[in-house]
Design a protein around this motif. Structure first.
Motif, PDB file in Angstrom:
ATOM      1  N   SER A 140       3.341   0.324   3.152  1.00 56.07           N
ATOM      2  CA  SER A 140       3.265  -0.801   4.090  1.00 56.07           C
ATOM      3  C   SER A 140       3.066  -2.072   3.273  1.00 56.07           C
ATOM      4  O   SER A 140       2.663  -2.020   2.107  1.00 56.07           O
TER       5      SER A 140
ATOM      6  N   LEU B 285       0.867  -1.182   0.000  1.00 60.25           N
ATOM      7  CA  LEU B 285       0.000   0.000   0.000  1.00 60.25           C
ATOM      8  C   LEU B 285       0.903   1.231   0.000  1.00 60.25           C
ATOM      9  O   LEU B 285       1.765   1.363   0.867  1.00 60.25           O
TER      10      LEU B 285
ATOM     11  N   TRP C 157       1.274   5.135   0.455  1.00 58.02           N
ATOM     12  CA  TRP C 157       0.573   6.247   1.105  1.00 58.02           C
ATOM     13  C   TRP C 157       1.276   7.574   0.814  1.00 58.02           C
ATOM     14  O   TRP C 157       2.488   7.697   0.983  1.00 58.02           O
TER      15      TRP C 157
ATOM     16  N   PHE D 212      -2.760   3.804  -2.690  1.00 60.27           N
ATOM     17  CA  PHE D 212      -3.086   2.830  -3.736  1.00 60.27           C
ATOM     18  C   PHE D 212      -2.349   1.532  -3.453  1.00 60.27           C
ATOM     19  O   PHE D 212      -1.342   1.513  -2.751  1.00 60.27           O
ATOM     20  N   ALA D 213      -2.926   0.437  -3.978  1.00 64.95           N
ATOM     21  CA  ALA D 213      -2.418  -0.906  -3.691  1.00 64.95           C
ATOM     22  C   ALA D 213      -1.707  -1.488  -4.903  1.00 64.95           C
ATOM     23  O   ALA D 213      -2.110  -1.256  -6.044  1.00 64.95           O
TER      24      ALA D 213
END
Lengths: 243, 243, 243, 243
Positions: free
Chosen positions: A169, A126, A128, A144-145
């Motif tokens: 993360s 992820l 950020w 966004f992933a």
């Protein structure tokens, strides 16, 4: 601008070739063309070309260089790495992607080990935004992933970024400063960690947008006239005419 | 801690020897002893000793290294410079003085040219505190003068300091970021520009105080256990027992 | 030093009182005494005391103030908040804990909204060191876990920290800049996000160590003599006698 | 964009009116038009207009606001200052000029006293580039002179700038961080100290260029979608659809 790539694993590994049939460099180049269009002229260069495709004339006419390399950092000639370092200090932009953190040009410019933790698994990354005022986040959502993705984790042994733009993360709980700006000499460097040869990361819409934004940010369209070529002996009043 | 010095010009130039009869290193060492007293054990090392006085055992037991060099940077062996860089990344403090800005260890750690403007003349340097919350300014007045002094002027081609502590002006109108902190790996670096072999700068009360403060600040008395020795493959959950 | 606490929820909520029977402030004070021992004298102050326990004499003799508040930020008088801000600018250290991010003194010193994302759930927080050269990480492992923990997530609307020390991740995938240093005027501020009244976070060994390290780091033991009390008209040569 | 000015001293002091016959704001506006031309639409606003010319509709449609004020900071309504602060946090650029360092919007955004030293005399200011990779120095020489000029000297009580672009020296020996970038929330702030009502500073070619560059740099043409309006309660998985 010039998109550089090792371009070896694409030729030897069918799995990688399936994702990046024309090489990772062509996918990255297409991202830049998609977002910047007529604003920029994109060419590519690869490890196995003469001078790695980066002779003096190419570097001299490159405003921003993107760099993707992984297993063959040592095959990059020291004098080419030194020439890239010098061009950055003279005002070229450099966008270092993923495993480029251990490339010779980046190591020389950082002065640290640039080591990190890693894992090839099935993590979800992820990404950020932690610097919403920064030019690199233009049009980028708060998070966004990327899935699946290789894990890159702290401690990442680089100098404190001049500007920290993204923190990632992973499913495993690790964090990583995944978008980092460094100003060096008259040039600008952006490191962006997402990207793995076995995953279609450079086809990801947000990754493509960030790379294009980074190219635009890293482009110093008129290098400062400050003289950094040597230690300049400067008699009293040397600047009177200029100032 | 260890005070390093080229220690050549003191032996060949009577003018320098008159100011620093036992060598610049002894004057610097005395400044640290004066201010830190029993808190620290000071030894010295010089260029013409074996391994420049900095073999592995010495580096390993040095918490903070100060560095003064000028005309013989090239005579420092590359592997010694690399070992110093590595020790800083592993947690040693490094205080680089004056013309040490072009020393091999500093250049490797900065990644930039470290060039600047200079003039040997009769300037007065004024050293201004611009970071009054910083540990290095403890007991230092808002401004102090060094006269006469060699001029070091901008643009100084270093990475943006992690913390900028002092800015100097000169009679000729130049400015210089004269007190700069850099964090690299697990170690701390302080660059302090005042100091010239032909002037008694290291006998100056405030210069001596700043150097002692810098040594104290640069001392990481217990290095962080983060592992930067390599890129560590880290299976999911690797930290569970530790965390 | 002075440990400040709202000290209301401990008196009204039996669940909180079970964890912090003498109030959160006493648990924090014990952490500082545990690690700093004789080096520091710790007193406490709470919201419902006169002047919130922070009259001029208390502030004047406080080197470092820690702050814990949550639901009653508005009950802190504006003039007390302004006095705290001024004391920080004059050289006091301030360690702001957890929900203190919305306290009046912190908001005044930051100039931003200090908003963030949050969730009271059963997350596990992992606290990662990203600045191993920093004094606040002394003795702290590369990563430690706090479970269960309230989630605090990005974007955290503070100025870019002067030094970023910790980044946290949560089970839910969020990240947070959980350990942030800010230098303001002659004073130092550390924000540390872990801590929740319903969880025994301030009994956690690593959290206690970080708070003690932060108190030590934030302590400016001799404030700089630079004059920030007003805009000082300064005739040419005003500094000659001092310099 | 909007150029704001107190516009009082120009009407009461013939000396100022001789230099800035249409008001300082018109001279600043002309600098922006000169350099940015069609790229930007410039309007002006002044203290004595209703809502100081900065009602909600104006602020909402302003991408970058420049601010010049000196003797009448207190006459700016608190709610207007608060609205400007909020707009910056929401993505507006703010270019604060000269004595605007004590303006209400700047003070609120900085959180410090913003005090400095000053002298109205016949100093020459030299403005040195210390960040040649920065967008604000585009086309600016390594050093330029402004003479005569009011002296602004350190210590300047602002937070450490996110990026330091210019340092000035004065004939009297003082130094000043004269070009400072601050990122706050989703917005960008540039402080530029040159400028005095009794001197034709805003007719100076390099000053005009820097102001135009700063306007361009401060313009966030598409504010980040991160939500800073409040502390957002965020149930686990809140971002799944977006990410």
């Amino acid at each position: 601008m010039t998109v550089w790539n090792e371009n070896r694993v694409e030729r030897t590994d069918p799995g990688v070739r399936a994702i990046y049939p024309a090489g990772i460099h062509e996918t990255i180049a297409s991202a830049i063309r998609e977002h910047l269009g007529e604003r920029t002229e994109v060419r590519t260069a690869t490890l196995d070309e003469p001078v790695h495709g980066l002779d003096g004339a190419v570097l001299e006419t490159t405003d921003v260089l993107t760099w993707w390399g992984h297993l063959f950092h040592d095959n990059v000639a020291d004098d080419v790495a030194a020439a890239i370092q010098q061009r950055v200090l003279d005002g070229m932009g450099l966008v270092v992607l993923h495993s480029g953190h251990l490339s010779k040009p980046f190591l020389r410019l950082m002065g640290t080990s640039c080591n990190l933790r890693w894992r090839e698994a099935d993590d979800r990354e992820l990404v950020w935004t932690v610097n919403p005022a920064h030019a690199v986040v233009r049009g980028v959502p708060p998070v966004f992933a990327i899935e699946p993705q290789e894990m890159y984790g702290e401690f990442f042994d680089v100098p404190t970024p001049d500007e920290l733009v993204f923190i990632s993360s992973y499913t495993g709980g690790e964090v990583f400063r995944s978008g980092c700006c460094f100003l060096r000499g008259k040039g600008r460097i952006f490191f962006f960690s997402p990207g793995h040869e076995h995953y279609p990361v450079y086809h990801h819409a947000q990754v493509r947008r960030v790379i294009a934004n980074a190219v635009l940010w890293a482009c110093v369209d008129q290098a400062s006239p400050v003289d950094t070529s040597t230690c300049v002996e400067s008699p009293k009043g040397w600047f009177e005419e200029q100032a």
